[in-house]
Structure formats: structure tokens, C-alpha cells
Design an enzyme around this catalytic site. Structure first.
Site, PDB file in Angstrom:
ATOM      1  N   ASN A   6       0.852  -1.182   0.000  1.00  0.00           N
ATOM      2  CA  ASN A   6       0.000   0.000   0.000  1.00  0.00           C
ATOM      3  C   ASN A   6       0.898   1.246   0.000  1.00  0.00           C
ATOM      4  OD1 ASN A   6      -1.397   2.302   1.092  1.00  0.00           O
ATOM      5  ND2 ASN A   6      -3.081   0.944   1.620  1.00  0.00           N
ATOM      6  N   HIS A   9       1.197   6.258   1.776  1.00  0.00           N
ATOM      7  CA  HIS A   9       1.995   7.206   2.559  1.00  0.00           C
ATOM      8  C   HIS A   9       3.220   7.729   1.818  1.00  0.00           C
ATOM      9  CE1 HIS A   9      -0.908   6.901   5.582  1.00  0.00           C
ATOM     10  NE2 HIS A   9      -0.744   5.603   5.721  1.00  0.00           N
ATOM     11  N   ARG A  17       4.071  18.695   1.325  1.00  0.00           N
ATOM     12  CA  ARG A  17       4.665  19.875   0.703  1.00  0.00           C
ATOM     13  C   ARG A  17       3.980  20.251  -0.615  1.00  0.00           C
ATOM     14  NH1 ARG A  17      10.096  21.769   1.636  1.00  0.00           N
ATOM     15  NH2 ARG A  17      10.242  21.941   3.889  1.00  0.00           N
ATOM     16  N   HIS A  38      -5.461   3.814  -1.582  1.00  0.00           N
ATOM     17  CA  HIS A  38      -6.786   4.184  -1.081  1.00  0.00           C
ATOM     18  C   HIS A  38      -7.068   5.610  -1.529  1.00  0.00           C
ATOM     19  CE1 HIS A  38      -9.612   4.407   2.718  1.00  0.00           C
ATOM     20  NE2 HIS A  38     -10.185   4.819   1.621  1.00  0.00           N
ATOM     21  N   ARG A  40      -9.117   8.423  -0.976  1.00  0.00           N
ATOM     22  CA  ARG A  40     -10.079   8.882   0.042  1.00  0.00           C
ATOM     23  C   ARG A  40     -10.883  10.057  -0.486  1.00  0.00           C
ATOM     24  NH1 ARG A  40      -9.965   7.719   5.361  1.00  0.00           N
ATOM     25  NH2 ARG A  40      -8.503   6.108   5.974  1.00  0.00           N
ATOM     26  N   ARG A  44      -6.511  13.095   0.949  1.00  0.00           N
ATOM     27  CA  ARG A  44      -5.393  13.524   1.789  1.00  0.00           C
ATOM     28  C   ARG A  44      -4.049  12.957   1.335  1.00  0.00           C
ATOM     29  NH1 ARG A  44      -6.525   9.949   7.190  1.00  0.00           N
ATOM     30  NH2 ARG A  44      -8.631  10.713   6.917  1.00  0.00           N
ATOM     31  N   GLU A  65      -8.524   0.702  -2.934  1.00  0.00           N
ATOM     32  CA  GLU A  65      -9.394   0.722  -1.752  1.00  0.00           C
ATOM     33  C   GLU A  65     -10.277   1.952  -1.860  1.00  0.00           C
ATOM     34  OE1 GLU A  65      -7.144   0.855   1.843  1.00  0.00           O
ATOM     35  OE2 GLU A  65      -6.122  -1.007   1.402  1.00  0.00           O
ATOM     36  N   THR A  96      -8.238   3.442   8.352  1.00  0.00           N
ATOM     37  CA  THR A  96      -9.505   2.705   8.333  1.00  0.00           C
ATOM     38  C   THR A  96      -9.775   2.083   9.710  1.00  0.00           C
ATOM     39  OG1 THR A  96      -8.913   2.157   6.069  1.00  0.00           O
ATOM     40  CG2 THR A  96     -10.801   1.002   7.003  1.00  0.00           C
ATOM     41  N   GLU A 146     -10.768  -9.419   2.281  1.00  0.00           N
ATOM     42  CA  GLU A 146      -9.548  -9.107   3.029  1.00  0.00           C
ATOM     43  C   GLU A 146      -9.925  -9.081   4.499  1.00  0.00           C
ATOM     44  OE1 GLU A 146      -7.448  -5.503   1.930  1.00  0.00           O
ATOM     45  OE2 GLU A 146      -6.423  -5.470   3.867  1.00  0.00           O
ATOM     46  N   HIS A 186      -3.840  -4.777   7.590  1.00  0.00           N
ATOM     47  CA  HIS A 186      -4.045  -3.633   8.485  1.00  0.00           C
ATOM     48  C   HIS A 186      -3.196  -3.782   9.741  1.00  0.00           C
ATOM     49  CE1 HIS A 186      -5.697   0.001  10.123  1.00  0.00           C
ATOM     50  NE2 HIS A 186      -6.097   0.238   8.889  1.00  0.00           N
ATOM     51  N   GLY A 187      -2.277  -2.853   9.884  1.00  0.00           N
ATOM     52  CA  GLY A 187      -1.429  -2.811  11.075  1.00  0.00           C
ATOM     53  C   GLY A 187      -0.340  -3.874  11.108  1.00  0.00           C
ATOM     54  N   GLY A 208       1.120  -1.457   4.302  1.00  0.00           N
ATOM     55  CA  GLY A 208       1.509  -0.124   3.882  1.00  0.00           C
ATOM     56  C   GLY A 208       2.427   0.575   4.851  1.00  0.00           C
TER      57      GLY A 208
HETATM   58  N1  PXP Z   1      -5.961  -3.012   4.200  1.00  0.00           N
HETATM   59  C1  PXP Z   1      -6.879  -2.012   4.257  1.00  0.00           C
HETATM   60  C2  PXP Z   1      -8.279  -2.313   3.880  1.00  0.00           C
HETATM   61  C3  PXP Z   1      -6.514  -0.719   4.645  1.00  0.00           C
HETATM   62  O1  PXP Z   1      -7.429   0.263   4.688  1.00  0.00           O
HETATM   63  C4  PXP Z   1      -5.152  -0.455   4.950  1.00  0.00           C
HETATM   64  C5  PXP Z   1      -4.727   0.935   5.304  1.00  0.00           C
HETATM   65  O2  PXP Z   1      -4.915   1.771   4.222  1.00  0.00           O
HETATM   66  C6  PXP Z   1      -4.239  -1.528   4.869  1.00  0.00           C
HETATM   67  C7  PXP Z   1      -4.679  -2.797   4.523  1.00  0.00           C
HETATM   68  C8  PXP Z   1      -2.801  -1.348   5.172  1.00  0.00           C
HETATM   69  O3  PXP Z   1      -2.659  -1.048   6.531  1.00  0.00           O
HETATM   70  P1  PXP Z   1      -1.256  -0.571   7.068  1.00  0.00           P
HETATM   71  O4  PXP Z   1      -0.946   0.738   6.400  1.00  0.00           O
HETATM   72  O5  PXP Z   1      -1.459  -0.449   8.539  1.00  0.00           O
HETATM   73  O6  PXP Z   1      -0.265  -1.635   6.690  1.00  0.00           O
END
Ligand code: PXP
Length: 233
Positions: A6, A9, A17, A38, A40, A44, A65, A96, A146, A186-187, A208
Site C-alpha cells: 500500500n 503514505h 509539501r 486508497h 479517500r 489527503r 481501496e 480505516t 480481506e 491492516h497494522g 503499507g
Molecule cells: N488493508 C486495508 C483495507 C486498509 O485500509 C489499509 C490501510 O490503508 C491496509 C490494509 C494497510 O494497513 P497498514 O498501512 O497499517 O499496513
């Protein structure tokens, strides 16, 4: 097992900037099996131009996403990512929060999902590891989900973490049994991924923040070295 990266970031850094770099579109060359972003509604980090460029450049798999809104549906049908992952989205969240409640939004999703599928886009839903939620994803005609690993990743106490891990295992097994391909994310980071990797039903990880954060640190020495070479010239 595949790793989808992902790249939101990378765009967060650029948007801080409103600059021209770093450029998210370069990420695939580092060896990921797929790229996730993603878009959004507040834009952002990832912008629509990123998505268009990513679609042109990516040779592996582009996973978008997005929230299940009319605006995003129109964008997805135009850009045609390989996969759309439907996620819940609320305005001031840092990231999320939890899976999409497919039972609560069943009626909306039942008319939203086919519109993506008819455009040739595979649809996935980001869902909590809960039996009813997973079964509802199948009932909505999906072949991919997922599983949200956020609760596991955020657990501070061992017992809490073990419980969350057991839920992911049970959820992944059930999902595979009823014909769903299972991804997870996620995380996830360099410290918590190994127990998740052992769950054989999970075929792909979506990661990500941890990768981008580490890239900054492992890349810093090289970046400073290159600037030192210039200023010492
Ligand atoms: N999966 C989904 C559905 C998410 O929304 C995110 C964050 O954008 C991730 C995975 C990746 O999460 P992380 O950035 O914490 O690895």
C-alpha cells in the site's frame, strides 16, 4: 503467498509539501506482487492523477481501496483497477477503523457490487473476522475478502492478541471453506507478521505503513550520503 504494498503514505509525504516527489508510481519496481492505494474522499494522500498513472504503469495488480459511494464508483469504472476493495470511511479517522459492516449495508452493497463486477473489476471487501460478516460477503456474490488484522495488530495484552489471532484463523478457514480467496491486512509490521504468515488460507498480505516507515529509515543513510557527496564537492 503474495505481498501487495500500500503506497498511500508515499503520497502523504508528497502532499505534506504539495511537491512533485516522492512519486508513488515508482513503487512496483521494488518487487511487490501488487500495489494498493486508497483514494479517500478528502484526497489527503492519493490523488486521482496517481490512480490514472498507476493504472498505466502497473504490470502486476492494482487494488483500489475505496468507500462504496457514487463518486468512487464512477472513478473505478473509468480507471478499471484489477481489484476494488470496499472499505468503510469516516472523515476524521487517521486510518480505516474496522471492517465494513456488510450486514448493516447489505442492501446498498447488493446493488453497488454488481456495477463494479459488470465493468470487469474483481471486488473484495475489508471485513472483520466474524462468521456472519464473512458468510454475508459470499452471499453478496464475492469470491475474495480481506480479513482485518487491525485488532490483532493493536492488541497490547498477550491474551487479547491471542484471541484476535484465533479469530483470524477461524475466519480464514471458514472463508476458504465457503469459496472465498482470503487476503489479510491492516497494522501488520515487521514484529507481528509471522503468526499471520502461518495461516495457510491467507494468500496475500496488504501492508503499507510499516513498509513506508521502514523505507524512510533504511533509505536515510543512502540519501544523506548522496547529499554529502554533493555538498563536499
Ligand atoms: N488493508 C486495508 C483495507 C486498509 O485500509 C489499509 C490501510 O490503508 C491496509 C490494509 C494497510 O494497513 P497498514 O498501512 O497499517 O499496513
Amino acid at each position: 503467498m503474495r505481498l501487495a504494498v500500500n503506497i498511500d503514505h508515499i503520497a502523504t509525504l508528497r502532499q505534506a509539501r504539495k511537491a512533485k516527489e516522492p512519486e508513488p508510481v515508482s513503487a512496483e519496481q521494488a518487487g511487490a506482487h501488487g500495489i494498493v492505494c486508497h483514494l479517500r474522499s478528502d484526497r489527503r494522500h492519493i490523488q486521482e492523477r496517481d490512480l490514472v498513472l498507476l493504472r498505466q504503469v502497473i504490470k502486476t495488480k492494482l487494488n483500489l481501496e475505496m468507500a462504496a459511494t457514487p463518486e468512487m464508483l464512477a472513478i473505478a469504472r473509468k480507471v478499471k483497477p484489477d481489484v476494488v476493495s470496499l472499505v468503510p470511511e469516516s472523515p476524521n479517522e487517521l486510518t480505516t477503523q474496522g471492517g465494513l459492516d456488510v450486514i448493516r449495508h447489505r442492501n446498498h452493497l447488493a446493488q453497488f457490487i454488481p456495477q463494479l463486477q459488470k465493468a470487469g473489476i474483481r471486488v473484495s471487501i475489508f471485513v472483520d473476522p466474524n462468521e456472519e460478516q464473512i458468510k454475508e460477503c459470499r452471499a453478496l456474490g464475492l469470491d475474495l475478502i480481506e480479513i482485518n488484522t487491525g485488532k490483532y495488530a493493536e492488541a497490547e495484552k498477550t491474551k487479547e492478541r491471542e484471541k484476535a489471532l484465533a479469530e483470524i484463523k477461524t475466519g480464514a478457514r471458514l472463508a476458504e471453506e465457503i469459496g472465498l480467496e482470503v487476503h489479510a491486512g491492516h497494522g501488520l509490521d515487521y514484529y507481528n507478521i509471522l503468526p499471520i504468515v502461518e495461516i495457510s488460507q491467507i494468500k496475500e498480505f496488504s501492508i503499507g505503513f510499516a513498509i513506508i516507515a521502514r523505507a524512510v529509515m533504511v533509505g536515510l543513510a543512502q540519501a544523506i550520503k548522496e547529499m554529502l557527496a554533493l555538498v563536499e564537492k
